[in-house]
Design a protein around this motif. Structure first.
Motif, PDB file in Angstrom:
ATOM      1  N   TYR A 100     -10.623 -24.100   1.208  1.00 52.09           N
ATOM      2  CA  TYR A 100      -9.509 -23.147   1.109  1.00 52.09           C
ATOM      3  C   TYR A 100      -9.652 -21.979   2.079  1.00 52.09           C
ATOM      4  O   TYR A 100      -8.933 -20.987   1.985  1.00 52.09           O
ATOM      5  N   ASP A 101     -10.606 -22.109   3.015  1.00 57.22           N
ATOM      6  CA  ASP A 101     -10.791 -21.131   4.075  1.00 57.22           C
ATOM      7  C   ASP A 101     -10.977 -19.715   3.533  1.00 57.22           C
ATOM      8  O   ASP A 101     -10.352 -18.754   3.982  1.00 57.22           O
ATOM      9  N   VAL A 102     -11.849 -19.585   2.530  1.00 57.81           N
ATOM     10  CA  VAL A 102     -12.175 -18.286   1.948  1.00 57.81           C
ATOM     11  C   VAL A 102     -13.545 -17.875   2.480  1.00 57.81           C
ATOM     12  O   VAL A 102     -14.522 -18.592   2.316  1.00 57.81           O
ATOM     13  N   SER A 103     -13.601 -16.724   3.117  1.00 56.94           N
ATOM     14  CA  SER A 103     -14.866 -16.293   3.704  1.00 56.94           C
ATOM     15  C   SER A 103     -15.061 -14.790   3.519  1.00 56.94           C
ATOM     16  O   SER A 103     -14.168 -14.082   3.063  1.00 56.94           O
ATOM     17  N   ALA A 104     -16.230 -14.327   3.855  1.00 58.11           N
ATOM     18  CA  ALA A 104     -16.557 -12.903   3.785  1.00 58.11           C
ATOM     19  C   ALA A 104     -17.567 -12.615   4.883  1.00 58.11           C
ATOM     20  O   ALA A 104     -18.036 -13.522   5.572  1.00 58.11           O
ATOM     21  N   ASN A 105     -17.884 -11.343   5.034  1.00 61.80           N
ATOM     22  CA  ASN A 105     -18.866 -10.973   6.045  1.00 61.80           C
ATOM     23  C   ASN A 105     -20.222 -11.590   5.694  1.00 61.80           C
ATOM     24  O   ASN A 105     -20.747 -11.386   4.595  1.00 61.80           O
ATOM     25  N   ALA A 106     -20.783 -12.358   6.612  1.00 61.04           N
ATOM     26  CA  ALA A 106     -22.028 -13.093   6.347  1.00 61.04           C
ATOM     27  C   ALA A 106     -23.194 -12.163   6.039  1.00 61.04           C
ATOM     28  O   ALA A 106     -24.062 -12.492   5.225  1.00 61.04           O
ATOM     29  N   TYR A 107     -23.237 -10.998   6.695  1.00 62.61           N
ATOM     30  CA  TYR A 107     -24.318 -10.047   6.426  1.00 62.61           C
ATOM     31  C   TYR A 107     -24.288  -9.580   4.976  1.00 62.61           C
ATOM     32  O   TYR A 107     -25.330  -9.485   4.316  1.00 62.61           O
ATOM     33  N   LEU A 108     -23.097  -9.269   4.467  1.00 62.91           N
ATOM     34  CA  LEU A 108     -22.985  -8.769   3.103  1.00 62.91           C
ATOM     35  C   LEU A 108     -23.324  -9.848   2.082  1.00 62.91           C
ATOM     36  O   LEU A 108     -23.992  -9.584   1.079  1.00 62.91           O
ATOM     37  N   ILE A 109     -22.854 -11.068   2.337  1.00 63.81           N
ATOM     38  CA  ILE A 109     -23.180 -12.168   1.433  1.00 63.81           C
ATOM     39  C   ILE A 109     -24.685 -12.408   1.404  1.00 63.81           C
ATOM     40  O   ILE A 109     -25.296 -12.596   0.345  1.00 63.81           O
ATOM     41  N   ASP A 110     -25.302 -12.391   2.576  1.00 62.45           N
ATOM     42  CA  ASP A 110     -26.742 -12.618   2.640  1.00 62.45           C
ATOM     43  C   ASP A 110     -27.521 -11.462   2.009  1.00 62.45           C
ATOM     44  O   ASP A 110     -28.625 -11.651   1.490  1.00 62.45           O
ATOM     45  N   ALA A 111     -26.950 -10.247   2.063  1.00 64.06           N
ATOM     46  CA  ALA A 111     -27.585  -9.109   1.396  1.00 64.06           C
ATOM     47  C   ALA A 111     -27.567  -9.320  -0.123  1.00 64.06           C
ATOM     48  O   ALA A 111     -28.540  -9.010  -0.818  1.00 64.06           O
ATOM     49  N   ILE A 112     -26.456  -9.842  -0.643  1.00 60.18           N
ATOM     50  CA  ILE A 112     -26.368 -10.129  -2.078  1.00 60.18           C
ATOM     51  C   ILE A 112     -27.363 -11.224  -2.460  1.00 60.18           C
ATOM     52  O   ILE A 112     -27.995 -11.158  -3.515  1.00 60.18           O
ATOM     53  N   LEU A 220     -35.161  -8.538   2.847  1.00 57.24           N
ATOM     54  CA  LEU A 220     -33.980  -9.314   3.224  1.00 57.24           C
ATOM     55  C   LEU A 220     -32.709  -8.475   3.116  1.00 57.24           C
ATOM     56  O   LEU A 220     -31.854  -8.510   4.001  1.00 57.24           O
ATOM     57  N   VAL A 221     -32.586  -7.733   2.016  1.00 55.70           N
ATOM     58  CA  VAL A 221     -31.409  -6.879   1.840  1.00 55.70           C
ATOM     59  C   VAL A 221     -31.338  -5.845   2.957  1.00 55.70           C
ATOM     60  O   VAL A 221     -30.290  -5.629   3.578  1.00 55.70           O
ATOM     61  N   GLY A 222     -32.461  -5.175   3.221  1.00 50.69           N
ATOM     62  CA  GLY A 222     -32.485  -4.161   4.273  1.00 50.69           C
ATOM     63  C   GLY A 222     -32.158  -4.734   5.633  1.00 50.69           C
ATOM     64  O   GLY A 222     -31.417  -4.127   6.419  1.00 50.69           O
ATOM     65  N   PHE A 223     -32.669  -5.911   5.909  1.00 51.86           N
ATOM     66  CA  PHE A 223     -32.434  -6.554   7.200  1.00 51.86           C
ATOM     67  C   PHE A 223     -30.959  -6.899   7.377  1.00 51.86           C
ATOM     68  O   PHE A 223     -30.374  -6.662   8.436  1.00 51.86           O
ATOM     69  N   GLN A 224     -30.356  -7.452   6.332  1.00 55.33           N
ATOM     70  CA  GLN A 224     -28.944  -7.844   6.423  1.00 55.33           C
ATOM     71  C   GLN A 224     -28.022  -6.636   6.492  1.00 55.33           C
ATOM     72  O   GLN A 224     -27.039  -6.636   7.248  1.00 55.33           O
ATOM     73  N   LEU A 225     -28.317  -5.592   5.729  1.00 56.89           N
ATOM     74  CA  LEU A 225     -27.483  -4.391   5.774  1.00 56.89           C
ATOM     75  C   LEU A 225     -27.604  -3.701   7.125  1.00 56.89           C
ATOM     76  O   LEU A 225     -26.624  -3.138   7.638  1.00 56.89           O
ATOM     77  N   THR A 226     -28.794  -3.744   7.704  1.00 50.44           N
ATOM     78  CA  THR A 226     -28.963  -3.198   9.045  1.00 50.44           C
ATOM     79  C   THR A 226     -28.097  -3.962  10.041  1.00 50.44           C
ATOM     80  O   THR A 226     -27.421  -3.374  10.893  1.00 50.44           O
ATOM     81  N   GLY A 227     -28.092  -5.287   9.921  1.00 51.49           N
ATOM     82  CA  GLY A 227     -27.254  -6.108  10.787  1.00 51.49           C
ATOM     83  C   GLY A 227     -25.775  -5.793  10.586  1.00 51.49           C
ATOM     84  O   GLY A 227     -25.007  -5.747  11.547  1.00 51.49           O
ATOM     85  N   TYR A 228     -25.380  -5.570   9.330  1.00 46.88           N
ATOM     86  CA  TYR A 228     -23.972  -5.284   9.031  1.00 46.88           C
ATOM     87  C   TYR A 228     -23.529  -3.961   9.667  1.00 46.88           C
ATOM     88  O   TYR A 228     -22.485  -3.905  10.329  1.00 46.88           O
ATOM     89  N   PHE A 229     -24.317  -2.919   9.482  1.00 40.04           N
ATOM     90  CA  PHE A 229     -23.905  -1.611   9.981  1.00 40.04           C
ATOM     91  C   PHE A 229     -24.021  -1.489  11.501  1.00 40.04           C
ATOM     92  O   PHE A 229     -23.263  -0.739  12.130  1.00 40.04           O
ATOM     93  N   THR A 230     -24.955  -2.232  12.102  1.00 39.96           N
ATOM     94  CA  THR A 230     -25.057  -2.186  13.556  1.00 39.96           C
ATOM     95  C   THR A 230     -23.973  -3.027  14.221  1.00 39.96           C
ATOM     96  O   THR A 230     -23.678  -2.859  15.415  1.00 39.96           O
ATOM     97  N   ALA A 231     -23.379  -3.975  13.458  1.00 39.53           N
ATOM     98  CA  ALA A 231     -22.346  -4.843  14.011  1.00 39.53           C
ATOM     99  C   ALA A 231     -20.948  -4.242  13.896  1.00 39.53           C
ATOM    100  O   ALA A 231     -20.003  -4.733  14.510  1.00 39.53           O
ATOM    101  N   ILE A 232     -20.831  -3.190  13.102  1.00 41.69           N
ATOM    102  CA  ILE A 232     -19.508  -2.556  12.918  1.00 41.69           C
ATOM    103  C   ILE A 232     -19.063  -1.860  14.208  1.00 41.69           C
ATOM    104  O   ILE A 232     -19.821  -1.126  14.810  1.00 41.69           O
TER     105      ILE A 232
END
Length: 232
Positions: A100-112, A220-232
């Motif tokens: 159904y083509d439902v997606s989200a930001n991969a960094y945030l999902i991986d942080a969860i 893992l959470v810190g790494f993914q959130l860092t990726g998310y905020f640096t990619a914005i």
């Protein structure tokens, strides 16, 4: 006597190190797999089975969470129940997300997903009862986090714009491959745990192991959130 806890410590550290060095995404895909997904046309059952199994066996985030889930499960029946709940969760969102083509930001999902590891380690340490005075429903938590683990898989698969021809068959094959990889990994973990539980060092090192599990989740959470905020 100390052989098994040392193995567990090294495995957890190795899983994290491999993941961090490979990619910012917990669901990284190697070049050969990426090329296949981009070039493939039609139904390819065997390749997708292999990719699914390979992803689970090398998916350090999934494995760390499952180690936490089965760490204090002594009966085969209980292992089956919890693993089944996790499987239902990740299979549901994997299929639903892609179809159904439902997606989200991969960094945030991986942080969860990283947070799910923290949660399980904290739960194994009895943190909820000690600090908050209550115990959440562990079975519900495992299934809910399974939904996020599957959504992470779906998000990564959607990046490759897989052709619609044969999509359902390929997804089913991928999911079956994931389950085969999961079973293989769990058998190895259960064998090690069964051996370790026969020694007094199990209870002595269980606290340290779950604290290490939580630390891996925090990284893992810190790494993914860092990726998310640096990619914005």
């Amino acid at each position: 006597m100390f052989f098994t806890p040392i193995i567990f410590t090294r495995v957890i550290l190795l899983l994290c190190a491999c993941g961090f060095s490979a990619t910012l995404f917990a669901h990284g895909v190697d070049d050969s797999t990426k090329q296949f997904l981009l070039a493939n046309q039609g139904v390819s059952i065997i390749p997708y089975l292999y990719i699914g199994a390979k992803h689970m066996i090398t998916g350090y985030d999934h494995l760390l969470f499952l180690v936490g889930v089965i760490f204090f499960l002594y009966r085969s029946k209980d292992v089956m129940v919890y693993v089944t709940l996790f499987t239902i969760g990740h299979s549901t969102t994997l299929m639903f997300g892609v179809l159904y083509d439902v997606s989200a930001n991969a960094y945030l999902i991986d942080a969860i997903i990283g947070f799910s590891i923290i949660y399980k380690g904290f739960d194994n340490l009895g943190g909820f009862k000690r600090i908050f005075g209550f115990q959440p429903n562990t079975k519900a938590a495992v299934m809910i986090f399974g939904l996020f683990h599957g959504f992470g898989l779906a998000t990564k698969i959607q990046e490759f714009n897989i052709p619609q021809e044969g999509l359902i068959q390929n997804l089913i094959a991928f999911n079956v491959g994931v389950e085969l990889g999961q079973i293989s990994a769990l058998i190895l973990v259960l064998l090690v745990l069964s051996f370790w539980r026969k020694h007094p060092s199990f209870l002595r090192f269980s606290t340290a192991t779950n604290a290490l599990l939580m630390s891996a989740g925090v990284m893992l959470v810190g790494f993914q959130l860092t990726g998310y905020f640096t990619a914005i």
